[in-house]
Enzyme design. Sequence first.
Site, PDB file in Angstrom:
ATOM      1  N   LYS A  22      -1.466  -3.299 -11.276  1.00 46.83           N
ATOM      2  CA  LYS A  22      -0.344  -3.865 -10.506  1.00 46.83           C
ATOM      3  C   LYS A  22      -0.742  -4.004  -9.043  1.00 46.83           C
ATOM      4  O   LYS A  22      -0.544  -5.059  -8.430  1.00 46.83           O
ATOM      5  CB  LYS A  22       0.884  -2.946 -10.615  1.00 46.83           C
ATOM      6  N   ASN A  23      -1.310  -2.947  -8.477  1.00 49.75           N
ATOM      7  CA  ASN A  23      -1.571  -2.957  -7.034  1.00 49.75           C
ATOM      8  C   ASN A  23      -2.729  -3.873  -6.638  1.00 49.75           C
ATOM      9  O   ASN A  23      -2.899  -4.181  -5.461  1.00 49.75           O
ATOM     10  CB  ASN A  23      -1.819  -1.531  -6.520  1.00 49.75           C
ATOM     11  N   ARG A 121       8.133   4.012   5.670  1.00 50.02           N
ATOM     12  CA  ARG A 121       7.202   2.919   5.388  1.00 50.02           C
ATOM     13  C   ARG A 121       7.317   1.741   6.358  1.00 50.02           C
ATOM     14  O   ARG A 121       7.665   0.620   5.975  1.00 50.02           O
ATOM     15  CB  ARG A 121       7.350   2.453   3.931  1.00 50.02           C
ATOM     16  N   ASP A 308      -0.187   8.301  -5.544  1.00 51.82           N
ATOM     17  CA  ASP A 308       0.570   7.759  -6.680  1.00 51.82           C
ATOM     18  C   ASP A 308       0.443   8.635  -7.932  1.00 51.82           C
ATOM     19  O   ASP A 308       1.176   8.423  -8.899  1.00 51.82           O
ATOM     20  CB  ASP A 308       0.113   6.328  -7.002  1.00 51.82           C
ATOM     21  N   ILE A 330       0.170  11.526   2.499  1.00 53.91           N
ATOM     22  CA  ILE A 330       0.345  10.083   2.743  1.00 53.91           C
ATOM     23  C   ILE A 330       1.797   9.728   3.059  1.00 53.91           C
ATOM     24  O   ILE A 330       2.075   9.029   4.024  1.00 53.91           O
ATOM     25  CB  ILE A 330      -0.146   9.248   1.538  1.00 53.91           C
TER      26      ILE A 330
END
Length: 421
Positions: A22-23, A121, A308, A330
Amino acid sequence: MDNFIIHGPKSLRGEVKISGSKNAALPILAATMLTREKCEIKNVPDLRDVKSTFELLNYMGKKCFFGFNAFSVEEASALKHHAPYDLVRRMRASVLVAGPLLARFKKVRFSLPGGCSIGVRPIDIHLEAFQKLGAEVSYERGDVIVSAGKLKSARLKFRFPSVGATENLMMCAALIKGTTVLENCAREPEIADLAGALRCMGAEVEGESTATIKICGRDVLKGLKYSVMPDRIETGTFMLIAAAAGGKLTLLNTDIRLVKSVARGLEKAGVKISPPGGRGGGITVETDGLRPRPVSVETKPYPGFPTDLQAPWMAFMARAKGESLIHEEIFENRFMHAAELMRMGADITVTDRKAVIRGVERLLGAPVIASDIRAGAALIVAAAAAKGVTVIGRIYHIDRGYEKIEDKLRLAGMKIERVKA
Ligand code: UD1
């Protein structure tokens, strides 16, 4: 809204095919905005985020087709330069159209993506870097407008190796004449995949997978035929589900080199991973499903332990024979899953960016709620090892990141069903 109902514990056996990343797919799809020519991209996972990108590209004036994991993009009409809130708020990665549109039209307007459950973010690193290329940034009614009379190649250094900013700037620089040098870049494998795609389009790119990337841009870029890399986060998630459930599961269409830090952690915890070390091909995860040894992790930019996989790792450690620590470096608010895991009997204390997990003998099935993609994946890891029935709500989060996850797990022996809530 659908729920997952999982009856555990049940060991897993057989093979699972890992989907395209996906990324990696999202920035490569955004890169199609760099050219007027046709682009054909294979191994694209059929996920909600990909469908959101499909809608965004169509709205912007592209004509997309998507089926059987193949995505094709043609330019149907003059492109819009405005990505509206309604489309951007569904998916933060929409911000990735900014670099290509700025490069092509010298102007882009997009809605500020806003925060999400894992943190604020911001996109300041992207915007500062666009300014270094000669762009001006202004704001109007919640939108950011980035424009430039002329963009110029430059040397710039990111204050943090942001994945999205590295990708946005690589795409922008691919249409700027001269050599742009990006320093302190993210080194995630998805960035190397984007570099490969940009090279196919005619840009010269060097240094991906290192901290310094050089891009020699072109006036015009060509169309693209490309196949997306395997999803390393899906790979790591299935490794953790298999390790928690016990049994012997082989993951196909993936590569151990993409998940080294996770494989190392699993081996320390007592799980057998083959091939150990570095060869390509599939990955087999084998364990008796007994309690793992405690292993602490700190999330870091690649090649460190991926943020993730922090939530799925916590779920795996919930049954460890002792205490382990997780340090989330992160994102500032990425422990929402801890409270849900505690509903299943886990013993976890969260303080700021640290979590202490005191392993328990047994997790027990319970009704729980997914708060984001990876928190949802963590609940599947926990449910795989828990005694009794787990009902996971808000699985639309899981659907954003995992293609046909229940079909894959059912084939491997998990008792999992999707039911309407
Ligand atoms: C990408 C991944 C996401 C992953 C993350 C970190 C995609 C589509 N998403 O997200 O799954 O969790 O990398 O590996 O590829 N930051 C700023 N200012 C900025 C940009 C980022 O402060 O302008 C901060 C963020 O708030 C965060 C950290 O930097 O705390 C990392 O963010 P970044 O690497 O940019 O992640 P994304 O590209 O959004």
